[in-house]
Design an enzyme around this catalytic site. Structure first.
Site, mmCIF file in Angstrom:
data_model
loop_
_atom_site.group_PDB
_atom_site.id
_atom_site.type_symbol
_atom_site.label_atom_id
_atom_site.label_comp_id
_atom_site.label_asym_id
_atom_site.label_seq_id
_atom_site.Cartn_x
_atom_site.Cartn_y
_atom_site.Cartn_z
ATOM 1 N N TYR A 147 21.752 9.956 78.181
ATOM 2 C CA TYR A 147 21.650 9.452 79.677
ATOM 3 C C TYR A 147 22.893 9.607 80.452
ATOM 4 C CZ TYR A 147 20.761 5.567 82.812
ATOM 5 O OH TYR A 147 20.362 4.850 84.164
ATOM 6 N N LYS A 151 23.100 12.015 83.785
ATOM 7 C CA LYS A 151 23.539 11.696 85.116
ATOM 8 C C LYS A 151 24.797 12.013 85.510
ATOM 9 C CE LYS A 151 20.192 8.682 85.894
ATOM 10 N NZ LYS A 151 19.330 8.239 86.928
ATOM 11 N N ASN A 176 24.294 -2.792 86.574
ATOM 12 C CA ASN A 176 23.163 -3.680 86.172
ATOM 13 C C ASN A 176 22.282 -4.297 86.852
ATOM 14 O OD1 ASN A 176 22.841 -3.450 83.231
ATOM 15 N ND2 ASN A 176 24.255 -4.907 82.926
ATOM 16 N N VAL A 189 19.415 -6.769 78.551
ATOM 17 C CA VAL A 189 19.768 -8.009 78.243
ATOM 18 C C VAL A 189 19.261 -9.187 79.151
ATOM 19 C CG1 VAL A 189 21.757 -8.167 79.588
ATOM 20 C CG2 VAL A 189 21.801 -9.505 77.600
ATOM 21 N N ASN A 192 15.412 -9.238 77.922
ATOM 22 C CA ASN A 192 15.360 -9.680 76.499
ATOM 23 C C ASN A 192 15.542 -11.277 76.430
ATOM 24 O OD1 ASN A 192 15.286 -7.337 74.962
ATOM 25 N ND2 ASN A 192 17.232 -7.230 74.167
ATOM 26 N N THR A 212 31.382 -8.583 79.027
ATOM 27 C CA THR A 212 30.905 -9.133 80.220
ATOM 28 C C THR A 212 30.007 -7.924 80.782
ATOM 29 O OG1 THR A 212 32.775 -8.088 81.493
ATOM 30 C CG2 THR A 212 32.970 -10.407 80.507
HETATM 31 N N1 LIG Z 1 17.869 -0.987 86.541
HETATM 32 C C1 LIG Z 1 19.113 -0.619 86.592
HETATM 33 O O1 LIG Z 1 20.021 -1.573 86.309
HETATM 34 C C2 LIG Z 1 19.736 0.573 86.881
HETATM 35 C C3 LIG Z 1 21.074 0.729 86.575
HETATM 36 C C4 LIG Z 1 21.701 1.877 86.677
HETATM 37 C C5 LIG Z 1 20.925 3.169 87.351
HETATM 38 N N2 LIG Z 1 19.543 3.167 87.540
HETATM 39 C C6 LIG Z 1 18.507 4.216 87.798
HETATM 40 O O2 LIG Z 1 17.827 3.822 88.581
HETATM 41 C C7 LIG Z 1 16.654 4.406 88.353
HETATM 42 C C8 LIG Z 1 15.528 3.506 88.338
HETATM 43 O O3 LIG Z 1 15.669 2.533 87.204
HETATM 44 P P1 LIG Z 1 14.710 1.491 86.764
HETATM 45 O O4 LIG Z 1 15.438 0.480 86.418
HETATM 46 O O5 LIG Z 1 13.602 1.368 87.990
HETATM 47 O O6 LIG Z 1 14.139 2.203 85.530
HETATM 48 P P2 LIG Z 1 12.439 2.450 85.093
HETATM 49 O O7 LIG Z 1 12.421 3.057 83.863
HETATM 50 O O8 LIG Z 1 11.615 1.242 85.390
HETATM 51 O O9 LIG Z 1 12.052 3.557 86.269
HETATM 52 C C9 LIG Z 1 12.192 4.844 85.998
HETATM 53 C C10 LIG Z 1 10.881 5.507 86.638
HETATM 54 O O10 LIG Z 1 10.900 7.075 86.266
HETATM 55 C C11 LIG Z 1 9.880 7.573 85.745
HETATM 56 N N3 LIG Z 1 10.066 8.753 84.756
HETATM 57 C C12 LIG Z 1 10.739 8.969 83.887
HETATM 58 N N4 LIG Z 1 10.846 10.335 83.639
HETATM 59 C C13 LIG Z 1 10.367 10.835 84.461
HETATM 60 C C14 LIG Z 1 9.923 12.286 84.845
HETATM 61 N N5 LIG Z 1 10.291 13.272 84.066
HETATM 62 N N6 LIG Z 1 9.144 12.428 86.023
HETATM 63 C C15 LIG Z 1 8.542 11.625 86.687
HETATM 64 N N7 LIG Z 1 9.030 10.337 86.580
HETATM 65 C C16 LIG Z 1 9.600 9.955 85.666
HETATM 66 C C17 LIG Z 1 9.315 6.366 84.749
HETATM 67 O O11 LIG Z 1 8.188 6.380 84.433
HETATM 68 C C18 LIG Z 1 9.713 5.252 85.736
HETATM 69 O O12 LIG Z 1 8.745 4.768 86.346
HETATM 70 C C19 LIG Z 1 16.929 5.540 86.922
HETATM 71 O O13 LIG Z 1 17.413 6.520 87.499
HETATM 72 C C20 LIG Z 1 18.030 4.818 86.544
HETATM 73 O O14 LIG Z 1 18.883 5.740 85.666
HETATM 74 C C21 LIG Z 1 18.806 1.855 87.173
#
Ligand SMILES: NC(=O)c1ccc[n+]([C@@H]2O[C@H](COP(=O)([O-])OP(=O)(O)OC[C@H]3O[C@@H](n4cnc5c(N)ncnc54)[C@H](O)[C@@H]3O)[C@@H](O)[C@H]2O)c1
Length: 327
Positions: A147, A151, A176, A189, A192, A212
């Site tokens: 991951y 990224k 987060n 977290v 959970n 934290t």
């Molecule tokens: N939620 C957070 O706290 C957070 C923090 C940092 C970064 N992000 C980034 O934000 C984005 C969205 O995260 P999220 O929390 O909504 O996660 P999530 O898992 O709910 O959403 C990610 C989506 O991408 C889809 N996906 C995965 N692989 C795929 C592929 N190969 N082709 C098409 N779709 C695909 C999944 O099915 C899912 O719907 C991600 O890129 C994540 O890295 C989120």
């Protein structure tokens, strides 16, 4: 007929993508919501499908895509360890090949593209809080590397497309984020603790709970992403988006216990490898460039998230991990 732009949201059925799609529709845009449902389900966007400006497309971003849109938000990627470690090579492919495919599409269409990057690019940081200039402390061969490094490579690709092809790119580093439609079993977290508390189970803290985290409510996060997309062409980022208010994991557990009135108690387990001790965004740049800072207090955001999970539980509608992968 709509007067808005046609916006592609990859990962649009996910937690953040579904809220982003909702806000884009509210703004009058057409949304092409693309997802392979690896870590989400159509249920997250089912309420949007009656809107004639919403289109849902099953597609994997590791394969090329030919569509006509005016803007791209690239969110597709499993985001929690339990999901991204399930098939780590696919995770890296999604970040890297997905970025190449979406950048290729943006290049052909000459449209703006925003990458949802992550605070994980800072790894286990030696600098605290983390400004965008910090290059990070990332293990390239650990369990989280698929991951983190995926990224990081995606960011490299975005900036190389910028340098080589003068592309209008935007990169946000998301810290987060929590809120309704988080996956209940994603091992994060906040979800959970809430699910354990609502089931009156013990609340599991990994480590001693003194590590934290800062937690940003999803509405604040989406607002920042929209503002970033609307910045002038010379604004590329990367820009940190998150809530700088730091809480220990133990404090979070205590608030969840209080808000849910659970009978569960705190229970400690060993800390997994590569788990960062501290994570806190420096959001000076977001304040200056986007005029943005988070508004939602942790207690208010948690109350809304608890209400969402409570409803899922009472309707017996909790998605399981397997069902989300196989759907
Ligand atoms: N939620 C957070 O706290 C957070 C923090 C940092 C970064 N992000 C980034 O934000 C984005 C969205 O995260 P999220 O929390 O909504 O996660 P999530 O898992 O709910 O959403 C990610 C989506 O991408 C889809 N996906 C995965 N692989 C795929 C592929 N190969 N082709 C098409 N779709 C695909 C999944 O099915 C899912 O719907 C991600 O890129 C994540 O890295 C989120």
């Amino acid at each position: 007929m709509s007067n808005g732009r046609r916006v592609l949201v990859t990962g649009g059925a996910g937690f953040l993508g579904s809220h982003l799609s909702e806000r884009l529709l509210d703004r009058g845009h057409d949304v092409l919501c693309l997802d392979n449902f690896f870590s989400s389900s159509r249920h997250n966007v089912a309420h949007l499908l009656t809107n004639p400006r919403m289109e849902l497309m099953r597609h994997d971003v590791t394969f090329p895509l030919f569509v006509e849109v005016d803007e791209i938000f690239n969110l597709a990627c499993p985001a929690s360890p339990v999901h991204y470690q399930f098939d780590p090579t696919q995770t890296t492919k999604t970040s890297v090949i997905g970025a190449i495919n979406m950048l290729g599409l943006a290049k052909r269409l000459r449209v703006k593209i925003l990458q949802a990057s992550t605070s994980e690019v800072y790894g286990d940081p030696n600098v605290h809080p983390q400004p965008e200039e910090y290059w990070g402390n990332v293990n390239p061969i650990g369990m989280r590397s698929c991951y983190d490094e995926g990224k990081r490579c995606a960011e490299t690709l975005f900036f190389d497309y910028r340098r080589q092809h003068n592309m209008p790119i935007k990169v946000v580093r998301i810290f987060n984020t929590y809120g309704p439609r988080m996956h209940p079993h994603d091992g994060r977290v906040v979800s959970n603790f809430i699910v354990q508390a609502l089931k009156d189970e013990n609340i599991t803290i990994y480590g001693d709970g003194s590590q934290t985290r800062s937690f940003c409510y999803v509405d604040d996060l989406v607002e920042a992403m929209l503002r970033m997309m609307d910045t002038p062409g010379d604004v590329t980022g990367p820009i940190n988006i998150g809530n700088p208010n730091e809480f220990t994991i133990r404090e979070l557990a205590e608030i969840v216990i209080e808000l849910t009135g659970t009978k569960g108690e705190i229970h400690f387990e060993p800390l997994p490898s590569d788990d960062p001790r501290q994570r806190q965004p420096d959001i000076a740049k977001a304040k200056e460039v986007l005029g943005w800072e988070p508004k939602t207090q942790l207690r208010d955001g948690l109350a809304k998230t608890i209400a969402y999970f409570d409803k899922l539980l009472s309707e017996n509608a909790m998605p399981t991990l397997a069902s989300s992968r196989l759907r």
